[in-house]
Design a protein around this motif. Structure first.
Motif, mmCIF file in Angstrom:
data_model
loop_
_atom_site.group_PDB
_atom_site.id
_atom_site.type_symbol
_atom_site.label_atom_id
_atom_site.label_comp_id
_atom_site.label_asym_id
_atom_site.label_seq_id
_atom_site.Cartn_x
_atom_site.Cartn_y
_atom_site.Cartn_z
ATOM 1 N N GLY A 172 -8.693 -30.728 30.796
ATOM 2 C CA GLY A 172 -7.970 -31.780 30.107
ATOM 3 C C GLY A 172 -6.885 -31.285 29.177
ATOM 4 N N HIS A 173 -6.826 -29.986 28.905
ATOM 5 C CA HIS A 173 -5.788 -29.401 28.059
ATOM 6 C C HIS A 173 -4.853 -28.562 28.930
ATOM 7 C CE1 HIS A 173 -8.138 -30.702 24.644
ATOM 8 N NE2 HIS A 173 -9.191 -30.079 25.140
ATOM 9 N N VAL A 174 -3.666 -28.323 28.419
ATOM 10 C CA VAL A 174 -2.688 -27.513 29.135
ATOM 11 C C VAL A 174 -2.285 -26.335 28.264
ATOM 12 C CG1 VAL A 174 -0.442 -27.469 30.268
ATOM 13 C CG2 VAL A 174 -1.832 -29.547 30.362
ATOM 14 N N PHE A 175 -2.431 -25.135 28.812
ATOM 15 C CA PHE A 175 -2.023 -23.910 28.131
ATOM 16 C C PHE A 175 -0.757 -23.423 28.813
ATOM 17 C CE2 PHE A 175 -2.767 -19.148 27.525
ATOM 18 C CZ PHE A 175 -2.233 -19.155 26.249
ATOM 19 N N GLN A 176 0.333 -23.311 28.045
ATOM 20 C CA GLN A 176 1.623 -22.921 28.593
ATOM 21 C C GLN A 176 1.983 -21.503 28.168
ATOM 22 O OE1 GLN A 176 3.747 -26.479 26.872
ATOM 23 N NE2 GLN A 176 4.372 -26.781 29.007
ATOM 24 N N MET A 177 2.360 -20.675 29.132
ATOM 25 C CA MET A 177 2.797 -19.304 28.883
ATOM 26 C C MET A 177 4.165 -19.121 29.527
ATOM 27 S SD MET A 177 -0.877 -17.564 29.855
ATOM 28 C CE MET A 177 -1.048 -18.725 31.217
ATOM 29 N N HIS A 178 5.086 -18.431 28.831
ATOM 30 C CA HIS A 178 6.436 -18.393 29.342
ATOM 31 C C HIS A 178 7.250 -17.252 28.730
ATOM 32 C CE1 HIS A 178 5.935 -21.381 26.039
ATOM 33 N NE2 HIS A 178 6.833 -20.586 25.475
ATOM 34 N N PHE A 179 8.385 -16.999 29.338
ATOM 35 C CA PHE A 179 9.432 -16.154 28.780
ATOM 36 C C PHE A 179 10.651 -17.040 28.543
ATOM 37 C CE2 PHE A 179 6.817 -12.951 30.831
ATOM 38 C CZ PHE A 179 6.809 -11.924 29.886
ATOM 39 N N THR A 180 11.284 -16.871 27.385
ATOM 40 C CA THR A 180 12.417 -17.708 27.018
ATOM 41 C C THR A 180 13.455 -16.887 26.267
ATOM 42 O OG1 THR A 180 13.093 -19.634 25.689
ATOM 43 C CG2 THR A 180 11.158 -18.423 24.924
ATOM 44 N N SER A 181 14.708 -17.305 26.354
ATOM 45 C CA SER A 181 15.772 -16.606 25.616
ATOM 46 C C SER A 181 15.937 -17.143 24.205
ATOM 47 C CB SER A 181 17.097 -16.714 26.385
ATOM 48 O OG SER A 181 17.453 -18.069 26.580
ATOM 49 N N SER A 182 15.113 -18.130 23.825
ATOM 50 C CA SER A 182 15.204 -18.711 22.482
ATOM 51 C C SER A 182 13.925 -18.453 21.705
ATOM 52 C CB SER A 182 15.428 -20.222 22.573
ATOM 53 O OG SER A 182 15.354 -20.811 21.283
ATOM 54 N N GLN A 183 14.072 -17.918 20.506
ATOM 55 C CA GLN A 183 12.904 -17.783 19.633
ATOM 56 C C GLN A 183 12.698 -19.051 18.810
ATOM 57 O OE1 GLN A 183 12.830 -14.683 16.593
ATOM 58 N NE2 GLN A 183 10.758 -14.118 17.197
ATOM 59 N N GLY A 184 13.726 -19.881 18.711
ATOM 60 C CA GLY A 184 13.594 -21.169 18.050
ATOM 61 C C GLY A 184 12.792 -22.128 18.907
ATOM 62 N N SER B 169 31.535 -18.356 19.271
ATOM 63 C CA SER B 169 30.136 -18.449 18.852
ATOM 64 C C SER B 169 29.316 -17.271 19.384
ATOM 65 C CB SER B 169 29.530 -19.763 19.345
ATOM 66 O OG SER B 169 28.143 -19.820 19.052
ATOM 67 N N ILE B 170 28.319 -16.863 18.612
ATOM 68 C CA ILE B 170 27.413 -15.795 19.051
ATOM 69 C C ILE B 170 26.220 -16.365 19.822
ATOM 70 C CG2 ILE B 170 28.020 -14.321 17.095
ATOM 71 C CD1 ILE B 170 25.328 -15.156 15.805
ATOM 72 N N TYR B 171 26.105 -17.696 19.870
ATOM 73 C CA TYR B 171 24.923 -18.319 20.466
ATOM 74 C C TYR B 171 25.121 -18.587 21.949
ATOM 75 C CZ TYR B 171 23.703 -18.888 15.568
ATOM 76 O OH TYR B 171 23.420 -18.648 14.248
ATOM 77 N N LYS B 172 23.987 -18.743 22.647
ATOM 78 C CA LYS B 172 23.989 -18.864 24.106
ATOM 79 C C LYS B 172 23.115 -20.037 24.546
ATOM 80 C CE LYS B 172 24.672 -13.879 24.627
ATOM 81 N NZ LYS B 172 24.897 -13.675 23.176
ATOM 82 N N ASN B 173 23.208 -20.363 25.824
ATOM 83 C CA ASN B 173 22.391 -21.437 26.384
ATOM 84 C C ASN B 173 20.972 -20.943 26.641
ATOM 85 O OD1 ASN B 173 24.623 -23.124 26.406
ATOM 86 N ND2 ASN B 173 25.171 -22.616 28.506
ATOM 87 N N PRO B 174 19.956 -21.702 26.248
ATOM 88 C CA PRO B 174 18.568 -21.249 26.415
ATOM 89 C C PRO B 174 18.031 -21.485 27.832
ATOM 90 C CG PRO B 174 18.597 -23.380 25.345
ATOM 91 C CD PRO B 174 20.044 -22.984 25.516
ATOM 92 N N LEU B 175 17.408 -20.449 28.387
ATOM 93 C CA LEU B 175 16.737 -20.528 29.686
ATOM 94 C C LEU B 175 15.298 -20.079 29.505
ATOM 95 C CD1 LEU B 175 16.596 -20.747 32.809
ATOM 96 C CD2 LEU B 175 17.412 -18.364 32.891
ATOM 97 N N SER B 176 14.358 -20.871 30.031
ATOM 98 C CA SER B 176 12.933 -20.567 29.884
ATOM 99 C C SER B 176 12.236 -20.718 31.229
ATOM 100 C CB SER B 176 12.281 -21.511 28.865
ATOM 101 O OG SER B 176 12.994 -21.512 27.646
ATOM 102 N N ILE B 177 11.326 -19.776 31.524
ATOM 103 C CA ILE B 177 10.556 -19.791 32.770
ATOM 104 C C ILE B 177 9.104 -19.496 32.421
ATOM 105 C CG2 ILE B 177 10.267 -18.749 35.053
ATOM 106 C CD1 ILE B 177 13.209 -17.842 34.867
ATOM 107 N N GLY B 178 8.187 -20.285 32.947
ATOM 108 C CA GLY B 178 6.785 -20.061 32.602
ATOM 109 C C GLY B 178 5.828 -20.753 33.530
ATOM 110 N N VAL B 179 4.570 -20.756 33.140
ATOM 111 C CA VAL B 179 3.510 -21.394 33.924
ATOM 112 C C VAL B 179 2.666 -22.275 33.010
ATOM 113 C CG1 VAL B 179 3.380 -19.572 35.666
ATOM 114 C CG2 VAL B 179 1.933 -19.433 33.615
ATOM 115 N N ASP B 180 2.121 -23.332 33.598
ATOM 116 C CA ASP B 180 1.143 -24.189 32.931
ATOM 117 C C ASP B 180 -0.216 -23.955 33.566
ATOM 118 O OD1 ASP B 180 3.143 -25.288 31.456
ATOM 119 O OD2 ASP B 180 2.844 -27.356 32.137
#
Length: 279
Positions: A238-250, A222-233
């Motif tokens: 009352g709302h949460v804005f999430q920003m992150h870097f991830t290996s998945s565009q899906g 397979s050409i696919y890999k396990n997704p890893l994501s790191i970010g901040v909330d």
């Protein structure tokens, strides 16, 4: 003498009343739910055990820019983005429904609470999650014999979280998903994964979030890999804005679980955010 006799008669009654009161206090403490293991509906890509409140409607925009490794040619990821628009509704306190659309897929899901974490009682929150995705990337020009059923992917997850303290919450997510169509003939249609994620609060409004999903029966070719994501909330009124870097565009489950192409070791990661508005 009469006073002493009266005290002797009242003492057992006072003792029983005190025992009943203490039992009621213990019962209240035992059944106290542990709230807010996670502030957002997702950790990053992985669903959290948080559900929408009854009657709340969410409008959610999730965005993944292109790979930062494209450099100036891809404007460091600002080109070739994937955006998901989602509507999510709290039918009951324990039941949430959603419908979403991105460049990659239509996605419909149901999320339901099975058990709350109880203070000094049951140690985990358990939530079920099911979704069905319709793959937009399969083109009839490439697959002239393709039927609508070939586009479907089904996902089932059990989300198990524990809030260890006001700062730390962790989650485990055993996952089964079935792709009706796989590009690699050696890949089983039925696939298994285990997701893990967590949140650590570093300030009154900020937390660091991480999630990862290990595919358990991916074919070696397979050409696919396990997704890893790191970010901040960031909690904002009352709302949460999430920003992150991830290996998945899906963004939908079928996309990041089965079709992640990014590789952190090669700088092939995507900057993104999740932004929600409650009505």
């Amino acid at each position: 003498m009469k006073k002493h006799l009266l005290l002797l008669l009242l003492f057992p009654m006072m003792s029983f009343a005190q025992d009943d009161l203490l039992a009621e206090i213990d019962s209240t403490t035992t059944n106290e739910k542990v709230e807010s293991a996670f502030k957002a509906l997702k950790i990053i890509n992985l669903e959290s055990t948080k559900l929408a409140a009854k009657g709340d409607m969410y409008f959610i925009v999730a965005h993944r820019f292109g790979s930062v490794k494209d450099g100036f040619e891809g404007f460091y990821g600002l080109d070739n983005a994937n955006t998901q628009i989602k509507f999510l509704y709290g039918v009951k306190e324990w039941l949430t429904l959603s419908a979403a659309r991105s460049e990659l897929a239509y996605d419909f899901s149901v999320k339901y609470r099975l058990q709350n974490q109880i203070k000094d009682g049951f140690p985990f929150t358990i939530v079920g999650f099911n979704s069905v995705a319709i793959n937009n990337t399969l083109k009839e020009s490439n697959y002239p014999n393709m039927s609508f059923e070939n586009r479907l992917t089904y996902v089932t997850q059990v989300l198990v979280s524990r809030k260890f303290s006001d700062k730390l919450s962790l989650e485990l997510a055993p996952t089964y998903f079935h792709e009706n169509f796989v590009e690699n003939d050696l890949q089983d249609n039925s696939q298994y994964a285990i997701g893990i994620g967590g949140r650590y609060k570093v300030a009154s409004r900020w937390s660091i979030n991480v999630d990862y999903a290990a595919h358990l029966n991916r074919t070696s070719s397979s050409i696919y890999k396990n997704p890893l994501s790191i970010g901040v909330d960031l909690e904002t009124g009352g709302h949460v804005f999430q920003m992150h870097f991830t290996s998945s565009q899906g963004i939908h489950e079928a996309g990041y679980l089965g079709q992640t192409t990014g590789d952190w070791t090669k700088g092939d990661v995507f900057f993104g955010f999740n932004l929600s508005r409650v009505f």
